[in-house]
Design a protein around this motif. Sequence first.
Motif, short mmCIF file in Angstrom:
data_model
loop_
_atom_site.label_atom_id
_atom_site.label_comp_id
_atom_site.label_asym_id
_atom_site.label_seq_id
_atom_site.Cartn_x
_atom_site.Cartn_y
_atom_site.Cartn_z
N THR A 195 7.59 -5.04 -2.52
CA THR A 195 6.15 -5.26 -2.50
C THR A 195 5.38 -4.15 -3.21
O THR A 195 4.39 -4.43 -3.90
N ALA A 196 5.80 -2.90 -3.05
CA ALA A 196 5.10 -1.82 -3.74
C ALA A 196 5.17 -2.00 -5.25
O ALA A 196 4.18 -1.79 -5.96
N SER A 197 6.33 -2.40 -5.74
CA SER A 197 6.46 -2.66 -7.18
C SER A 197 5.57 -3.83 -7.60
O SER A 197 4.99 -3.82 -8.70
N PHE A 199 2.69 -4.74 -6.19
CA PHE A 199 1.30 -4.25 -6.23
C PHE A 199 1.04 -3.46 -7.50
O PHE A 199 0.00 -3.62 -8.15
N THR A 200 1.97 -2.58 -7.86
CA THR A 200 1.80 -1.77 -9.07
C THR A 200 1.73 -2.64 -10.31
O THR A 200 0.88 -2.43 -11.20
N ALA A 201 2.62 -3.61 -10.40
CA ALA A 201 2.64 -4.48 -11.59
C ALA A 201 1.36 -5.32 -11.68
O ALA A 201 0.80 -5.50 -12.78
N GLN A 202 0.89 -5.83 -10.55
CA GLN A 202 -0.32 -6.65 -10.58
C GLN A 202 -1.54 -5.85 -11.01
O GLN A 202 -2.27 -6.25 -11.92
N ILE A 203 -1.77 -4.71 -10.36
CA ILE A 203 -2.94 -3.91 -10.71
C ILE A 203 -2.78 -3.29 -12.09
O ILE A 203 -3.76 -3.18 -12.85
N GLY A 204 -1.56 -2.88 -12.44
CA GLY A 204 -1.34 -2.33 -13.78
C GLY A 204 -1.60 -3.35 -14.87
O GLY A 204 -2.19 -3.02 -15.92
N SER A 205 -1.18 -4.58 -14.66
CA SER A 205 -1.46 -5.63 -15.65
C SER A 205 -2.96 -5.89 -15.77
O SER A 205 -3.48 -6.13 -16.87
N MET A 206 -3.67 -5.82 -14.66
CA MET A 206 -5.12 -5.99 -14.71
C MET A 206 -5.78 -4.86 -15.50
O MET A 206 -6.74 -5.08 -16.24
N LYS A 207 -5.25 -3.65 -15.36
CA LYS A 207 -5.81 -2.53 -16.13
C LYS A 207 -5.51 -2.67 -17.61
O LYS A 207 -6.34 -2.36 -18.46
N VAL A 208 -4.28 -3.12 -17.93
CA VAL A 208 -3.92 -3.32 -19.33
C VAL A 208 -4.83 -4.37 -19.97
O VAL A 208 -5.28 -4.23 -21.12
N LYS A 287 6.09 3.03 14.29
CA LYS A 287 6.17 3.63 12.95
C LYS A 287 5.86 2.64 11.84
O LYS A 287 5.57 3.04 10.70
N ALA A 288 5.92 1.35 12.13
CA ALA A 288 5.76 0.33 11.09
C ALA A 288 4.39 0.36 10.42
O ALA A 288 4.31 0.32 9.19
N PRO A 289 3.25 0.42 11.16
CA PRO A 289 1.96 0.44 10.45
C PRO A 289 1.77 1.66 9.56
O PRO A 289 1.16 1.56 8.49
N VAL A 290 2.30 2.80 9.98
CA VAL A 290 2.17 4.01 9.16
C VAL A 290 2.95 3.85 7.86
O VAL A 290 2.45 4.15 6.76
N PHE A 291 4.18 3.38 7.97
CA PHE A 291 4.98 3.14 6.76
C PHE A 291 4.31 2.10 5.86
O PHE A 291 4.28 2.26 4.63
N ALA A 292 3.78 1.05 6.46
CA ALA A 292 3.14 0.00 5.67
C ALA A 292 1.93 0.54 4.92
O ALA A 292 1.72 0.21 3.74
N PHE A 293 1.13 1.36 5.58
CA PHE A 293 -0.05 1.92 4.93
C PHE A 293 0.34 2.77 3.72
O PHE A 293 -0.23 2.64 2.63
N LEU A 294 1.34 3.62 3.89
CA LEU A 294 1.76 4.50 2.79
C LEU A 294 2.36 3.69 1.63
O LEU A 294 2.07 3.97 0.46
N ILE A 295 3.17 2.71 1.95
CA ILE A 295 3.78 1.90 0.89
C ILE A 295 2.72 1.18 0.07
O ILE A 295 2.75 1.18 -1.17
N ALA A 296 1.76 0.57 0.76
CA ALA A 296 0.71 -0.17 0.05
C ALA A 296 -0.18 0.76 -0.77
O ALA A 296 -0.53 0.45 -1.92
N VAL A 297 -0.53 1.91 -0.21
CA VAL A 297 -1.40 2.85 -0.93
C VAL A 297 -0.70 3.40 -2.17
O VAL A 297 -1.29 3.49 -3.25
N ILE A 298 0.58 3.76 -2.04
CA ILE A 298 1.32 4.29 -3.19
C ILE A 298 1.46 3.22 -4.27
O ILE A 298 1.28 3.49 -5.47
N GLY A 299 1.76 1.98 -3.88
CA GLY A 299 1.88 0.92 -4.86
C GLY A 299 0.58 0.66 -5.61
O GLY A 299 0.57 0.51 -6.83
N CYS A 300 -0.55 0.65 -4.89
CA CYS A 300 -1.84 0.43 -5.55
C CYS A 300 -2.24 1.61 -6.41
O CYS A 300 -2.78 1.43 -7.52
N GLU A 315 7.00 2.09 -16.20
CA GLU A 315 7.23 3.44 -15.68
C GLU A 315 6.58 3.63 -14.32
O GLU A 315 7.20 4.18 -13.39
N HIS A 316 5.36 3.19 -14.17
CA HIS A 316 4.67 3.38 -12.88
C HIS A 316 5.20 2.44 -11.81
O HIS A 316 5.15 2.77 -10.62
N THR A 317 5.73 1.30 -12.19
CA THR A 317 6.39 0.43 -11.21
C THR A 317 7.62 1.12 -10.64
O THR A 317 7.84 1.12 -9.42
#
Length: 344
Positions: A195-197, A199-208, A287-300, A315-317
């Motif tokens: 999922t993190a990858s 998120f990165t690909a989706q937002i990165g493609s929007m920036k491109v 621990k699940a919500p904390v991990f989920a928050f970090l994963i989503a934030v890093i991916g975005c 590269e960023h993915t």
Amino acid sequence: MKRQVSDLHGKHSGAVKLDLNQLDRVDTAGAALIVKLVGAEALLAALDSDVLAEEQLQLLKAVAQAMTQGTYQPPSINPVRQFLAQIGQKVTAIARLVWILAGFIGQTLATLFYILPRPRRWRFTPFVAAVHDTGLNALPIVALLTFLVGAVVAFLGATVLDDFGATIYTVNLVAFSFLREFGVLLAAILLAGRTASSFTAQIGSMKVNEELDAIRTLGLNPVELLVVPRVLAMMLSLPVLTFVGMISGMVGGAMVCALVLDIPLTQFMAIVERDIALKHFLVGIGKAPVFAFLIAVIGCLEGFKVAGSAQSVGEHTTSSVVQSIFMVILLDSIAALFFMEMGW
């Protein structure tokens, strides 16, 4: 041209009188040709500020002096100093990365707390779509992986405990490990890679495609529009996937116990109910919500850092996956030490 210069230099090997009165314009290539023809010393001796313009004089001097010098020898570098310099660069890069991540986390939390009291700003459609993508679509792979890992853990535990005549404690091993660690850790690692990858690909493609610039031009906040729904969806999906992973892992362990160790399912459930406290489940699911928050934030965040090319998206993915998995394992180890010291 080089052959002609060599021929003329061979014919006039003696002293040459250089007349630069007719020299109107000269560049570095012409200056280098003059140096090869007459030599640097003869050129420097013939230079006269009354005949040449100041810029031509300085150019000819610079080229003549540069061509009289020998080949450049790079200074020797102490390997210890070079190693320490590389370590310093890596530490500086990591510190900068942590600083940017902390700032983006603060921006995300500020936006989240701003829109929570304002239901009109809630975006249900992106939230539901992100829940479907991160939670429902990831459910089969999480269940299958944790089931297989649970079977492997039970088999290895039974193999080791059989030497001590304590194969019955395989039940405790499987339940304890999946409720506290393996359930949330495996689900988080899978979502970090899946999922993190995404998120990165989706937002990165929007920036491109300059869609982020269009969003800002319309007066919309990209963090509110793109980041907050994904973060909330991850924080909802990962606890559910963690629970599914816990159950699937224990089912895999129960299957091995029933087929190999002659421990029926009823006895397995009785031992779990008797020996495994509720706090182990709460530690794992907490621990699940904390991990989920970090994963989503890093991916975005990695998606927003895309430079504007397809190579940068790739590269960023990759970077988002590596950072997410690293942060999940790091926080899990810190949490394990903390809960052990607290007796939880």
